[in-house]
Design a protein around this motif. Structure first.
Motif, mmCIF file in Angstrom:
data_model
loop_
_atom_site.group_PDB
_atom_site.id
_atom_site.type_symbol
_atom_site.label_atom_id
_atom_site.label_comp_id
_atom_site.label_asym_id
_atom_site.label_seq_id
_atom_site.Cartn_x
_atom_site.Cartn_y
_atom_site.Cartn_z
ATOM 1 N N HIS A 91 0.830 -1.211 0.000
ATOM 2 C CA HIS A 91 0.000 0.000 0.000
ATOM 3 C C HIS A 91 0.863 1.259 0.000
ATOM 4 N N TYR A 92 1.834 1.336 0.932
ATOM 5 C CA TYR A 92 2.641 2.548 1.024
ATOM 6 C C TYR A 92 3.684 2.631 -0.081
ATOM 7 N N TRP A 93 4.053 1.506 -0.644
ATOM 8 C CA TRP A 93 4.927 1.523 -1.814
ATOM 9 C C TRP A 93 4.175 2.122 -3.004
ATOM 10 N N ILE A 94 2.936 1.683 -3.201
ATOM 11 C CA ILE A 94 2.122 2.231 -4.288
ATOM 12 C C ILE A 94 1.856 3.715 -4.055
ATOM 13 N N GLN A 95 1.637 4.077 -2.818
ATOM 14 C CA GLN A 95 1.293 5.459 -2.499
ATOM 15 C C GLN A 95 2.493 6.393 -2.603
ATOM 16 N N GLY A 96 3.610 6.001 -2.018
ATOM 17 C CA GLY A 96 4.752 6.922 -1.935
ATOM 18 C C GLY A 96 6.023 6.463 -2.610
ATOM 19 N N GLY A 97 5.951 5.396 -3.399
ATOM 20 C CA GLY A 97 7.133 4.926 -4.092
ATOM 21 C C GLY A 97 8.189 4.406 -3.117
ATOM 22 N N ILE A 98 9.447 4.619 -3.456
ATOM 23 C CA ILE A 98 10.552 4.131 -2.622
ATOM 24 C C ILE A 98 10.500 4.748 -1.229
ATOM 25 N N LEU A 99 10.163 6.037 -1.140
ATOM 26 C CA LEU A 99 10.103 6.696 0.167
ATOM 27 C C LEU A 99 8.981 6.118 1.024
ATOM 28 N N GLY A 100 7.850 5.819 0.418
ATOM 29 C CA GLY A 100 6.747 5.230 1.163
ATOM 30 C C GLY A 100 7.082 3.847 1.686
ATOM 31 N N LEU A 101 7.748 3.045 0.857
ATOM 32 C CA LEU A 101 8.164 1.710 1.292
ATOM 33 C C LEU A 101 9.181 1.810 2.418
ATOM 34 N N ALA A 102 10.114 2.758 2.300
ATOM 35 C CA ALA A 102 11.124 2.937 3.352
ATOM 36 C C ALA A 102 10.474 3.348 4.666
ATOM 37 N N MET A 103 9.423 4.186 4.602
ATOM 38 C CA MET A 103 8.760 4.641 5.817
ATOM 39 C C MET A 103 8.084 3.490 6.548
ATOM 40 N N ILE A 104 7.363 2.646 5.824
ATOM 41 C CA ILE A 104 6.634 1.566 6.489
ATOM 42 C C ILE A 104 7.597 0.497 6.996
ATOM 43 N N VAL A 105 8.709 0.280 6.299
ATOM 44 C CA VAL A 105 9.729 -0.657 6.782
ATOM 45 C C VAL A 105 10.368 -0.116 8.059
ATOM 46 N N PHE A 106 10.644 1.194 8.086
ATOM 47 C CA PHE A 106 11.192 1.827 9.284
ATOM 48 C C PHE A 106 10.247 1.654 10.469
ATOM 49 N N LEU A 107 8.954 1.895 10.227
ATOM 50 C CA LEU A 107 7.961 1.765 11.291
ATOM 51 C C LEU A 107 7.900 0.338 11.812
ATOM 52 N N PHE A 108 8.035 -0.628 10.909
ATOM 53 C CA PHE A 108 7.963 -2.032 11.291
ATOM 54 C C PHE A 108 9.197 -2.471 12.085
ATOM 55 N N LEU A 109 10.367 -1.971 11.702
ATOM 56 C CA LEU A 109 11.620 -2.433 12.304
ATOM 57 C C LEU A 109 12.043 -1.610 13.518
#
Length: 373
Positions: free
Chosen positions: A348-366
């Motif tokens: 979802h966040y990858w589709i929404q924000g591209g690489i930055l969105g994917l990085a944000m949700i991975v950061f939140l998870f880790l």
């Protein structure tokens, strides 16, 4: 004034467990009010606390600014017929900025005792909500014809998705998540509180919430609970005294088999049916047939997303993401248009924000794991 802040904080816990699952984003406006209340009533300490946790908030603030800039560019150059969804800004602002700011603002006066009371009320709110759900479904039949009432609850999966329930919508998946989470918290609090009466009450709360969780017959939630329960017991066993270790072992030996027989043996028909559904869906997916309500929609959504990765892989789709994804599913040759309630946060966040969105949700998870290490 500090007493008022504590009361509001504890009230948040109860409301979060009881009303938040019903009204979704509407509850976040209450958090917005709390942030403004803290900012106005304790200006100096609020700014100081915010600076302390500024790096964490900055991550989400940066992503929010990126989405704003992305919107400016995409609205000028977009060639898609899909209509934009501007609710994305509300989601990001409330969920990822205001909530972290509120949590950071608690740092000065939040104590372990206050936090345990917050968690207790969170569990109590969830328990009361689901008790109301059960009585709404079976009424006094729970006492006059208990066996039939329980069979009804299993057969109907705790009522499934409940629309227009108490003025809101109570969807089964989020409801299951809340029940599993509060059951684990209630179990953990048994070892935190020293009062024997509270320990007994928490034990009853844990058993009831676990029973309610089994009514949902939701595989993901139940498996998550079992995994969390195992990890929690391992942690408690390694960190506790011999007396507590003995209590844990005795509790597992006595309660788990009894509960397992009651749920998975006495009422195993529904679970066997759900297991057969999963096996059937897995076989269908292997053959390229995306029919079902568990495995198929999730695999189909991920597969379709990677087919269109060239559209969002780098920059994301921003305000066009929601309707663009619906367009992919509707136009898919695999019959994915029937799936309207499938989600994967990373995608979802990858589709929404591209690489930055994917990085944000991975950061939140880790983040929690990195802090522990």
């Amino acid at each position: 004034m500090s007493r008022m802040w504590e009361i509001c904080f504890l009230l948040n816990g109860f409301l979060l467990g009881s009303l938040a699952p019903l009204y979704g984003k509407t509850f976040n406006y209450y958090l917005l009010f709390m942030v403004l209340f803290h900012a106005v009533t304790r200006k100096d300490s609020f700014v100081k606390d915010l600076q302390t946790g500024g790096k964490y908030v900055l991550v989400f603030g940066t992503y929010f600014i990126y989405i704003l800039l992305q919107t400016l560019f995409t609205t000028r150059s977009c060639t898609w017929a899909d209509k934009p969804y501007y609710g994305i800004f509300e989601d990001l602002l409330l969920d990822f900025i205001l909530i972290p700011i509120y949590v950071v603002s608690l740092k000065e006066w939040l104590t372990p005792r206050l936090l345990t009371r917050f968690l207790f009320l969170f569990c109590a709110g969830c328990l009361l909500l689901n008790m109301y759900v059960i009585f709404d479904l079976v009424g006094i039949g729970l006492f006059t014809d208990t066996s039939s009432a329980i069979n009804f609850l299993y057969a109907n999966r705790l009522g499934g998705n409940k629309l227009d329930f108490l003025g809101g919508n109570l969807y089964l998946e989020p409801q299951t998540l809340y029940i599993a989470l509060t059951a684990l918290i209630a179990y953990f609090l048994i070892f935190i509180y020293r009062n024997k009466g509270l320990k007994v009450f928490l034990g009853v709360m844990f058993l009831l919430l676990t029973l309610f969780l089994s009514f949902t017959v939701t595989k993901a939630g139940i498996l998550a609970f079992i995994l969390g329960f195992g990890i929690m017991n391992f942690y408690l066993f390694m960190r506790s005294s011999f007396r507590v270790r003995s209590a844990i072992l005795v509790g597992i030996v006595l309660l788990v088999p009894v509960f397992g027989i009651f749920v998975f043996d006495g009422l195993k028909g529904k679970y066997e049916e759900r297991t057969e559904e999963i096996v059937r869906e897995v076989e269908n997916v292997k053959q390229g047939i995306y029919a079902g309500g568990t495995i198929a929609p999730r695999v189909g959504f991920i597969r379709e997303s990677f087919i269109h990765v060239d559209e969002f892989g780098v920059w994301g789709l921003g305000i066009y993401a929601k309707h663009r994804v619906n367009n992919w599913l509707q136009s898919s040759g695999d019959g994915l248009g029937v799936f309207t309630n499938v989600h994967n946060s990373f995608i979802h966040y990858w589709i929404q924000g591209g690489i930055l969105g994917l990085a944000m949700i991975v950061f939140l998870f880790l983040r929690s794991f990195l802090s522990y290490v």
